[in-house]
Motif scaffolding. Structure first.
Motif, PDB file in Angstrom:
ATOM      1  N   GLU A  48     -17.255  -7.152  13.389  1.00 47.64           N
ATOM      2  CA  GLU A  48     -16.806  -6.378  14.556  1.00 47.64           C
ATOM      3  C   GLU A  48     -15.682  -7.129  15.270  1.00 47.64           C
ATOM      4  O   GLU A  48     -15.813  -8.321  15.553  1.00 47.64           O
ATOM      5  N   GLY A  49     -14.568  -6.460  15.555  1.00 49.06           N
ATOM      6  CA  GLY A  49     -13.453  -7.098  16.276  1.00 49.06           C
ATOM      7  C   GLY A  49     -12.544  -7.920  15.383  1.00 49.06           C
ATOM      8  O   GLY A  49     -11.515  -8.421  15.827  1.00 49.06           O
ATOM      9  N   GLY A  50     -12.900  -8.097  14.108  1.00 49.01           N
ATOM     10  CA  GLY A  50     -12.079  -8.902  13.183  1.00 49.01           C
ATOM     11  C   GLY A  50     -10.789  -8.183  12.810  1.00 49.01           C
ATOM     12  O   GLY A  50     -10.718  -6.951  12.881  1.00 49.01           O
ATOM     13  N   SER A  51      -9.786  -8.976  12.365  1.00 51.18           N
ATOM     14  CA  SER A  51      -8.456  -8.392  12.131  1.00 51.18           C
ATOM     15  C   SER A  51      -8.457  -7.338  11.024  1.00 51.18           C
ATOM     16  O   SER A  51      -7.687  -6.378  11.073  1.00 51.18           O
ATOM     17  N   ALA A  52      -9.320  -7.502  10.013  1.00 56.47           N
ATOM     18  CA  ALA A  52      -9.293  -6.545   8.890  1.00 56.47           C
ATOM     19  C   ALA A  52      -9.883  -5.198   9.265  1.00 56.47           C
ATOM     20  O   ALA A  52      -9.751  -4.231   8.517  1.00 56.47           O
ATOM     21  N   LEU A 103      -2.641  -9.197  -5.529  1.00 57.09           N
ATOM     22  CA  LEU A 103      -1.493  -9.656  -4.728  1.00 57.09           C
ATOM     23  C   LEU A 103      -1.478  -8.956  -3.371  1.00 57.09           C
ATOM     24  O   LEU A 103      -1.114  -9.556  -2.356  1.00 57.09           O
ATOM     25  N   MET A 104      -1.889  -7.685  -3.364  1.00 58.95           N
ATOM     26  CA  MET A 104      -1.921  -6.938  -2.094  1.00 58.95           C
ATOM     27  C   MET A 104      -2.931  -7.603  -1.138  1.00 58.95           C
ATOM     28  O   MET A 104      -2.654  -7.790   0.039  1.00 58.95           O
ATOM     29  N   HIS A 105      -4.076  -7.994  -1.689  1.00 54.93           N
ATOM     30  CA  HIS A 105      -5.124  -8.603  -0.857  1.00 54.93           C
ATOM     31  C   HIS A 105      -4.725  -9.963  -0.305  1.00 54.93           C
ATOM     32  O   HIS A 105      -5.357 -10.472   0.614  1.00 54.93           O
ATOM     33  N   ARG A 106      -3.718 -10.577  -0.933  1.00 56.66           N
ATOM     34  CA  ARG A 106      -3.289 -11.904  -0.447  1.00 56.66           C
ATOM     35  C   ARG A 106      -1.919 -11.830   0.206  1.00 56.66           C
ATOM     36  O   ARG A 106      -1.226 -12.844   0.338  1.00 56.66           O
ATOM     37  N   HIS A 107      -1.506 -10.637   0.589  1.00 58.52           N
ATOM     38  CA  HIS A 107      -0.179 -10.503   1.205  1.00 58.52           C
ATOM     39  C   HIS A 107      -0.271 -10.916   2.678  1.00 58.52           C
ATOM     40  O   HIS A 107      -1.070 -10.350   3.424  1.00 58.52           O
ATOM     41  N   PRO A 108       0.569 -11.898   3.104  1.00 59.72           N
ATOM     42  CA  PRO A 108       0.433 -12.400   4.487  1.00 59.72           C
ATOM     43  C   PRO A 108       0.715 -11.341   5.556  1.00 59.72           C
ATOM     44  O   PRO A 108       0.207 -11.442   6.665  1.00 59.72           O
ATOM     45  N   GLU A 109       1.512 -10.304   5.199  1.00 62.12           N
ATOM     46  CA  GLU A 109       1.767  -9.261   6.212  1.00 62.12           C
ATOM     47  C   GLU A 109       0.552  -8.348   6.371  1.00 62.12           C
ATOM     48  O   GLU A 109       0.393  -7.685   7.396  1.00 62.12           O
ATOM     49  N   ALA A 116      -3.869   1.250   6.149  1.00 64.18           N
ATOM     50  CA  ALA A 116      -4.609   2.088   5.200  1.00 64.18           C
ATOM     51  C   ALA A 116      -4.311   1.657   3.762  1.00 64.18           C
ATOM     52  O   ALA A 116      -3.162   1.367   3.429  1.00 64.18           O
ATOM     53  N   TYR A 117      -5.333   1.589   2.944  1.00 62.85           N
ATOM     54  CA  TYR A 117      -5.267   1.276   1.506  1.00 62.85           C
ATOM     55  C   TYR A 117      -4.866  -0.172   1.181  1.00 62.85           C
ATOM     56  O   TYR A 117      -4.644  -0.493   0.029  1.00 62.85           O
ATOM     57  N   SER A 118      -4.743  -1.029   2.219  1.00 63.76           N
ATOM     58  CA  SER A 118      -4.366  -2.416   1.910  1.00 63.76           C
ATOM     59  C   SER A 118      -5.545  -3.189   1.305  1.00 63.76           C
ATOM     60  O   SER A 118      -5.349  -4.220   0.677  1.00 63.76           O
ATOM     61  N   PRO A 157       0.804  -1.228   0.000  1.00 64.56           N
ATOM     62  CA  PRO A 157       0.000   0.000   0.000  1.00 64.56           C
ATOM     63  C   PRO A 157       0.836   1.277   0.000  1.00 64.56           C
ATOM     64  O   PRO A 157       0.448   2.257  -0.624  1.00 64.56           O
ATOM     65  N   GLU A 158       2.015   1.260   0.650  1.00 68.00           N
ATOM     66  CA  GLU A 158       2.843   2.481   0.699  1.00 68.00           C
ATOM     67  C   GLU A 158       3.243   2.897  -0.719  1.00 68.00           C
ATOM     68  O   GLU A 158       3.202   4.079  -1.058  1.00 68.00           O
ATOM     69  N   ASP A 159       3.658   1.897  -1.531  1.00 67.13           N
ATOM     70  CA  ASP A 159       4.068   2.213  -2.899  1.00 67.13           C
ATOM     71  C   ASP A 159       2.874   2.640  -3.745  1.00 67.13           C
ATOM     72  O   ASP A 159       2.969   3.545  -4.570  1.00 67.13           O
TER      73      ASP A 159
END
Ligand code: HEM
Length: 427
Positions: free
Chosen positions: A343-347, A322-328, A352-354, A85-87
């Motif tokens: 609610e409370g889920g990791s996503a 690829l961004m949506h499947r990035h493990p980080e 931002a923008y991932s 997302p930064e790039d």
């Protein structure tokens, strides 16, 4: 000199000329320090994509080999693939106007004429400004009747299959086309083309040839994307019955068990359908309908915190998929887990923008809210009436084509059977 000899001389001179131009283009190609596969003279890495259709795994393979930012050449054309997302922010946000990659814009223009998707510069800015008010949520809510009609129409098409397996692409395209014509053009498709079968012919026309400018403009930007996104959601519901259970029990709780169980969906209902919302978001993450989008770099742009530069007039490919499947960015990225978006889920606390199934920045999808509202209404309509059984397997969903709208090569197959729970007196 005989005619044959003269023809040979002309042919050889032409080939030599072409070769000289190709060699010059190759020698003057944009260079970069960004890693990527070894290139062949003149061809670059074009052979990576020689086998058609190009599936998602082709870019995923390069990602795993060369890392979060990598490059390839199509002939002399430098393409830089971004997965962080930064790039992506460096390229898509900021005050500079964003330009669609000219080759892609030309292809889109051939099929669609000068639509918002394909134009650039001042003309794009004016068109976008004029169109935006029509996509405000208050305006879209005026389409609720048409979206409900679309849901009921799709149910009729499914009923005709009498519980046998169905390939959803065509019925979904037919439904989305009727809906776009009824809402955006403001005309009932029935008035233009009376009869289901003539309409089906138009769907074929849109699908196969892309002949009529205005219809195709709508088809590419609104109809096909929504149809493919719906196709992935319905296949996922079949494959993950525990999430379908949750969506249906939420619908049962919400719409009750009385005579008006099958009533039209209202904007207030939509706001309360949390499970459907999470399922749609997770499907949009895992099976990103628009998997990547190319842009022209208009000025030298530093990337990876200044370690690399995308040179002016190179192409960047924003690889949303690829961004949506990035493990980080999304732990256990291959797992279908709509809970991330509950609610409370990791996503919910994601970077931002991932997560950007509708794009980022000034050129993000203008039809985002339209698509989401329509899909929720149609899903709430189908899922109250039908149980979706799996058809296309998870492995087959993974074999999706990289295109403006992705779709699995084996199609969106499911079986829809009427639910037993529907109250018999419901309307
Ligand atoms: C689930 C359905 C949809 C998805 C996943 C989707 C996704 C996208 C994406 C990723 C972009 C490009 C963003 C970028 O350049 O980075 C885009 C652009 C666009 N979409 Fe959608 N879209 C959908 C539905 C729609 C609908 C329903 C409409 C119209 C009614 C629409 C109209 C457009 C237009 C006109 C653009 C070009 C915007 C511009 O260049 O200013 N889309 N869409």
């Amino acid at each position: 000199m005989s005619v044959a000899l003269a023809a040979c001389v002309v042919l050889v001179s032409l080939s030599a000329g072409l070769l000289a131009v190709a060699a010059w283009l190759w020698a003057t190609r944009r260079r970069t320090s960004i890693p990527g596969p070894p290139t062949l003279p003149l061809l670059g890495n074009a052979l990576i994509f020689y086998k058609l259709p190009v599936l998602w795994d082709r870019l995923a393979e390069l990602h795993s080999r060369y890392g979060d930012i990598f490059r390839f050449y199509v002939g002399p054309k430098l393409v830089i693939v971004l997965t962080q997302p930064e790039d992506v922010k460096c390229v898509l946000l900021g005050s500079k106007p964003r330009q669609r990659e000219p080759y892609v814009a030309d292809v889109l223009r051939t099929f669609m004429g000068d639509g918002l998707l394909s134009i650039n510069g001042g003309t794009w800015k004016r068109h976008r400004k004029n169109l935006e008010p029509a996509f405000h949520i208050e305006e879209l809510e005026k389409f609720m009747d048409k979206f409900n009609d679309a849901g009921r129409f799709l149910c009729e098409l499914l009923a005709e299959k009498k519980g046998t397996e169905v390939e959803l692409y065509h019925p979904l395209m037919h439904t989305a086309l009727r809906s776009v014509v009824a809402t955006i053009v403001g005309v009932d498709l029935e008035w233009i083309l009376p009869g289901r079968f003539r309409q089906a012919e138009v769907v074929d026309l849109v699908t196969d040839f892309g002949k009529t400018l205005s219809v195709v403009t709508l088809a590419v930007s609104g109809v096909e994307t929504t149809s493919c996104a719906m196709g992935y959601v319905l296949c996922a519901l079949g494959l993950y019955p525990e999430w379908q259970d949750l969506a249906q029990s939420e619908l049962d709780d919400y719409f009750g068990t009385g005579g008006d169980y099958l009533r039209s969906v209202t904007p207030a209902d939509v706001a309360n359908l949390k499970a459907i919302d999470a399922i749609m978001k997770e499907t949009g993450r895992l099976f990103t309908t628009v998997p990547c989008m190319p842009y022209l770099v208009t000025e030298d742009t530093p990337l990876s915190g200044g370690r690399h530069v995308a040179p002016q007039r190179s192409t960047v490919l924003i690889a949303y998929y690829l961004m949506h499947r990035h493990p980080e960015l999304f732990p256990e990225p291959d797992k279908f887990d709509p809970g991330r978006f509950l609610e409370g889920g990791s996503a919910k606390s994601r970077k931002a923008y991932s997560y950007s199934p509708f794009g980022i920045g000034a050129r993000k999808c203008i039809g985002n809210r339209y698509a989401v509202l329509q899909m929720k209404v149609v899903l709430a309509t189908i899922l109250r009436r039908y149980r979706i059984l799996p058809g296309t397997s998870r492995g087959q969903l993974e074999e999706s084509v990289i295109s403006i709208s992705s779709h699995p090569i084996t199609g969106f197959r499911v079986t829809c059977v009427p639910r037993e729970k529907v109250p018999s007196n419901s309307v």
